[in-house]
Design a protein around this motif. Structure first.
Motif, short mmCIF file in Angstrom:
data_model
loop_
_atom_site.label_atom_id
_atom_site.label_comp_id
_atom_site.label_asym_id
_atom_site.label_seq_id
_atom_site.Cartn_x
_atom_site.Cartn_y
_atom_site.Cartn_z
N ASP A 1 19.51 -5.95 -8.18
CA ASP A 1 20.50 -5.19 -7.43
C ASP A 1 19.92 -4.67 -6.11
OD1 ASP A 1 18.88 -3.55 -9.14
OD2 ASP A 1 20.25 -1.87 -8.84
N LEU A 2 18.60 -4.53 -6.03
CA LEU A 2 17.93 -4.10 -4.79
C LEU A 2 17.39 -5.28 -3.99
CD1 LEU A 2 15.92 -0.98 -6.00
CD2 LEU A 2 18.01 -1.01 -4.64
N ALA A 3 16.96 -6.30 -4.70
CA ALA A 3 16.35 -7.47 -4.07
C ALA A 3 17.04 -8.72 -4.62
CB ALA A 3 14.85 -7.50 -4.35
N HIS B 1 7.46 -2.36 -9.09
CA HIS B 1 7.65 -0.92 -8.80
C HIS B 1 7.43 -0.65 -7.31
CE1 HIS B 1 7.74 3.39 -9.18
NE2 HIS B 1 6.57 3.45 -8.57
N ALA B 2 6.38 -1.20 -6.76
CA ALA B 2 6.11 -1.02 -5.33
C ALA B 2 7.23 -1.61 -4.48
CB ALA B 2 4.77 -1.65 -4.95
N LEU B 3 7.82 -2.70 -4.94
CA LEU B 3 8.95 -3.30 -4.23
C LEU B 3 10.14 -2.35 -4.22
CD1 LEU B 3 10.29 -5.66 -2.75
CD2 LEU B 3 10.86 -6.63 -4.99
N VAL B 4 10.46 -1.78 -5.36
CA VAL B 4 11.57 -0.82 -5.44
C VAL B 4 11.32 0.37 -4.51
CG1 VAL B 4 12.74 0.84 -6.96
CG2 VAL B 4 12.34 -1.51 -7.74
N VAL B 5 10.09 0.89 -4.51
CA VAL B 5 9.76 2.01 -3.65
C VAL B 5 9.94 1.63 -2.18
CG1 VAL B 5 7.85 3.48 -2.85
CG2 VAL B 5 8.22 3.14 -5.31
N ALA B 6 9.48 0.45 -1.81
CA ALA B 6 9.60 0.00 -0.42
C ALA B 6 11.04 -0.26 0.00
CB ALA B 6 8.74 -1.24 -0.20
N LEU B 7 11.90 -0.58 -0.96
CA LEU B 7 13.29 -0.87 -0.65
C LEU B 7 14.19 0.37 -0.67
CD1 LEU B 7 13.83 -4.23 -2.55
CD2 LEU B 7 14.07 -3.85 -0.08
N THR B 8 13.69 1.48 -1.17
CA THR B 8 14.53 2.70 -1.26
C THR B 8 13.97 3.83 -0.45
OG1 THR B 8 13.37 3.34 -3.31
CG2 THR B 8 15.43 2.13 -3.54
#
Length: 135
Positions: free
Chosen positions: A44-46, A128-135
């Motif tokens: 949903d984010l990527a 997790h790092a991807l989610v942080v970078a996307l939000t």
């Protein structure tokens, strides 16, 4: 019959070179028509993440990935090949176009080759790092 390790190594090297240059037509020549594909994460984010099977879906992965990220750096640490199986490890950094943030991650790639094409693809990264970078 399993391909010799040299054939697998050659195909994986071709794949990695095409990935480095973001050459989608060359990337697609590396894949079979059906691939057991898995790149887990928050789809949903990527939108490029998730399971895929068909060549068109795999092409879409690369199109989405390249549209949403800008490469910064990549370091290959290991390329291990045993017959039809290859394991690639390393680190990469990309800027996420949506947020402008840097995403840095180790990666682990498991590939299986049959009849000169990649038939199984598993990519693990720091989701997790991807989610942080996307939000």
């Amino acid at each position: 019959m399993a391909p010799p390790s040299s054939d697998t190594h050659r195909l994986v090297s071709t794949y990695l070179q095409a990935l480095t240059t973001r050459d989608i037509p060359a990337l697609m020549t590396c894949f079979a028509d059906r691939v057991d594909w898995g790149v887990p994460g928050a789809r949903d984010l990527a939108s490029w993440l998730g399971p895929r099977q068909q060549r068109a879906e795999i092409q879409q992965f690369f199109e989405l990935l390249f549209a949403h990220t800008a490469p910064v750096d990549a370091q290959l640490e290991h390329l291990l090949v045993a017959g039809p199986v290859a394991i690639v490890t390393g680190t990469f950094a990309s800027t996420l176009r949506q947020t402008g943030r840097l995403f840095t991650s180790p990666f682990f790639l498991l590939l299986t080759v049959a009849q000169g094409k990649i038939v199984r693809y598993r990519l693990l990264e720091d989701t997790h790092a991807l989610v942080v970078a996307l939000t």
